[in-house]
Scaffold this active site. Structure first.
Site, PDB file in Angstrom:
ATOM      1  N   ARG A  51     -23.839   1.418  -3.824  1.00 47.88           N
ATOM      2  CA  ARG A  51     -23.348   2.513  -4.656  1.00 47.88           C
ATOM      3  C   ARG A  51     -23.520   2.162  -6.130  1.00 47.88           C
ATOM      4  O   ARG A  51     -23.235   1.025  -6.541  1.00 47.88           O
ATOM      5  CB  ARG A  51     -21.873   2.795  -4.371  1.00 47.88           C
ATOM      6  N   GLU A  58       1.650  -5.002   4.560  1.00 53.88           N
ATOM      7  CA  GLU A  58       0.638  -5.345   5.563  1.00 53.88           C
ATOM      8  C   GLU A  58       0.146  -6.770   5.321  1.00 53.88           C
ATOM      9  O   GLU A  58      -0.068  -7.175   4.178  1.00 53.88           O
ATOM     10  CB  GLU A  58      -0.512  -4.350   5.419  1.00 53.88           C
ATOM     11  N   ARG A  63     -12.848  12.326   8.623  1.00 51.48           N
ATOM     12  CA  ARG A  63     -13.722  13.083   7.725  1.00 51.48           C
ATOM     13  C   ARG A  63     -15.080  12.399   7.634  1.00 51.48           C
ATOM     14  O   ARG A  63     -15.284  11.315   8.174  1.00 51.48           O
ATOM     15  CB  ARG A  63     -13.112  13.147   6.319  1.00 51.48           C
ATOM     16  N   HIS A 104     -14.513  -6.241   7.181  1.00 50.64           N
ATOM     17  CA  HIS A 104     -14.083  -4.839   7.298  1.00 50.64           C
ATOM     18  C   HIS A 104     -15.196  -4.063   8.008  1.00 50.64           C
ATOM     19  O   HIS A 104     -16.248  -3.806   7.440  1.00 50.64           O
ATOM     20  CB  HIS A 104     -13.838  -4.262   5.899  1.00 50.64           C
ATOM     21  N   LYS A 146       0.828  -1.204   0.000  1.00 51.96           N
ATOM     22  CA  LYS A 146       0.000   0.000   0.000  1.00 51.96           C
ATOM     23  C   LYS A 146       0.864   1.256   0.000  1.00 51.96           C
ATOM     24  O   LYS A 146       1.932   1.278   0.628  1.00 51.96           O
ATOM     25  CB  LYS A 146      -0.896   0.038   1.240  1.00 51.96           C
TER      26      LYS A 146
END
Length: 496
Positions: A337, A200, A291, A208, A158
């Site tokens: 979505r 990772e 956020r 998740h 990542k």
């Protein structure tokens, strides 16, 4: 309370922020790029200003231009929404230096939270388990191989700077590490001028789970119901559910407590979302997003809280009214979505939206960007809409979402609606047993076949066209103008 806010974003999230501002009596200043002149949020805002050309660097990430508009419009705060500048340390500092309040974490917090290694070390010191990973960022592929071998494959490579799933690669064995490492480095360097990488451990079969947390300037903390975001494509979330199904109650309480403690320790102000991976009944802290998140809608549906309003209130120095209390879920909420993309390959699609049908019903929430006649820009995320459904029972919510997706369509473009229809029909979703590897390992998209009446109509249309061409060749017919049939066969664009 603030009098006037500039919304440094576009589309559905700009629309969402405007809705709260109307309730609070805050004037709104919207910005738009050349590609977004026709979007609906501009009509709802009190003022609208062109910020630049279509490219992100010239528009929604053009910090100097956005601040200049804010000062010209005499705004006293800027709300960044999510994405673009929402986690940009330099922009938070720019706002502070120019005495414009930034609705979000301050520059110091953003800088600290942007360092994933630092945040995980804080969690580790608090006896909160963290996702196994390297102890430092890496730029050397030889060192990366050592770390990956120590962690054990599969691993994730990542960007250390964090790019919201961009540049993330799963590596299943050492043979693919060098290529994946270098590709991630290049991506991070090109987009954010940062070639640092973290390694990772990939927790196979994990879930998740996210926990939104509010914290005011006096240190009061409020943990909100957790959200299961395990269904992802290319490490981007496309499905969100709260509360998380089939989650042990003790584990549910533990991750909410851990999130609240981390928010206090990291001195987060406003809204932040703490992300965990759960494998084998054990929760591992992953990272924090300081956020508003895309999936905040489901939290609002089950709590009755307006999270954008809470952001404004906290930024204005007001205290949380419900701190210290347990916020319980009122029913179940699920969000899907809708993207302009190929449902099989996930490749983004650009084109013009000819028509849209939005299915409605009780307890259904739509947040839209697309409209008829809108040409999808190439410069931004390809999300068209979010559809969220609330109900008292999980089975009821899934049934309603399934029916809504059958009626939902966009003509003229390709969407992932057929994909979402199939996801909601899987055993894993119906039972609540899905995990992060569901889309990668077990889900297979089945290309939908057009119904028989559609095939018949296409056959008739083709026959008429052949007849007309033959007549034209013989000179009996002047073939001009539009074809008799305008049928188009496109995946996800009609009632197929």
């Amino acid at each position: 309370m603030f009098k006037r806010v500039l919304i440094a974003n576009r589309g559905e999230i700009a629309n969402r922020i405007i809705s709260t501002c109307l309730d609070l009596g805050i004037e709104t200043v919207a910005i738009y790029s050349d590609d977004d002149r026709s979007l609906h949020y501009l009509n709802r805002a009190d003022h609208a200003y062109r910020v630049g050309a279509g490219a992100v660097s010239s528009s929604y990430k053009n910090q100097d231009a956005i601040l200049a508009i804010a000062k010209m419009a005499q705004t006293d705060c800027i709300h960044p929404g999510y994405g673009f500048l929402a986690e940009e340390t330099s922009f938070a500092k720019l706002c502070k230096d120019n005495k414009v309040d930034f609705i979000g974490a301050n520059e110091t917090t953003l800088k600290n939270l942007g360092n994933k290694i630092y945040v995980r070390e804080i969690a580790k010191k608090m006896n909160i388990k963290i996702v196994p990973s390297g102890e430092k960022t890496l730029t050397d592929v030889i060192e990366a191989k050592k770390v990956a071998t120590k962690l054990g494959y599969p691993v994730f490579v990542k960007p250390a700077c964090g790019m919201h799933a961009r540049g993330v690669r799963r590596i299943d064995d050492e043979s693919g590490l060098e290529k994946g490492f270098l590709a991630t480095q290049i991506e991070g360097n090109v987009l954010l001028n940062d070639n640092n990488v973290i390694i990772e451990k990939a927790l196979v079969g994990a879930r998740h789970i996210e926990v939104p947390v509010l914290r005011d300037k006096k240190g009061n903390v409020l943990s909100l119901p957790e959200i299961d975001c395990s269904i992802q494509r290319r490490y981007h979330k496309i499905f969100a559910e709260t509360p998380a199904p089939n989650l042990d109650e003790k584990l549910r309480k533990d991750i909410k407590d851990s999130a609240a403690k981390l928010a206090a320790e990291l001195k987060v102000e406003g809204l932040a979302t703490f992300e965990f991976l759960i494998q084998g009944g054990v929760a591992y802290f992953l990272e924090v997003s300081p956020r508003l998140t895309v999936e905040h809608s489901v939290t609002e549906l089950v709590t009755g809280l307006d999270l954008v309003k809470q952001q404004f209130l906290i930024a204005a120095g007001e205290s949380l009214e419900l701190h210290g209390k347990e916020i319980r879920c009122r029913g179940i909420a699920i969000q899907c979505r809708i993207y302009a993309e190929d449902p099989e390959t996930f490749e983004p699609y650009t084109g013009t939206v000819n028509d849209v049908y939005i299915p409605m019903g009780p307890n259904v929430r739509h947040e839209l960007i697309a409209h008829s006649g809108w040409k999808i820009p190439i410069h931004y995320d390809n999300m068209l809409a979010k559809m969220s459904v609330w109900g008292n029972e999980r089975e009821t919510v899934i049934t309603k979402m399934t029916h809504l997706l059958k009626d939902y369509f966009y003509s003229g473009i390709i969407t992932n609606i057929p994909l979402q229809r199939q996801i909601f029909g899987t055993k894993e979703v119906l039972e609540g047993s899905y995990d992060v590897d569901f889309m990668r390992d077990r889900f297979v998209f089945k290309k939908p076949e057009p119904p028989q009446n559609f095939k018949t109509a296409m056959t008739i249309a083709s026959a008429i066209r052949v007849f007309k061409n033959e007549e034209a060749v013989r000179g009996d017919l002047d073939l001009k103008g539009e074809p008799i049939s305008s049928w188009q066969k496109e995946i996800g664009t009609g009632r197929l």
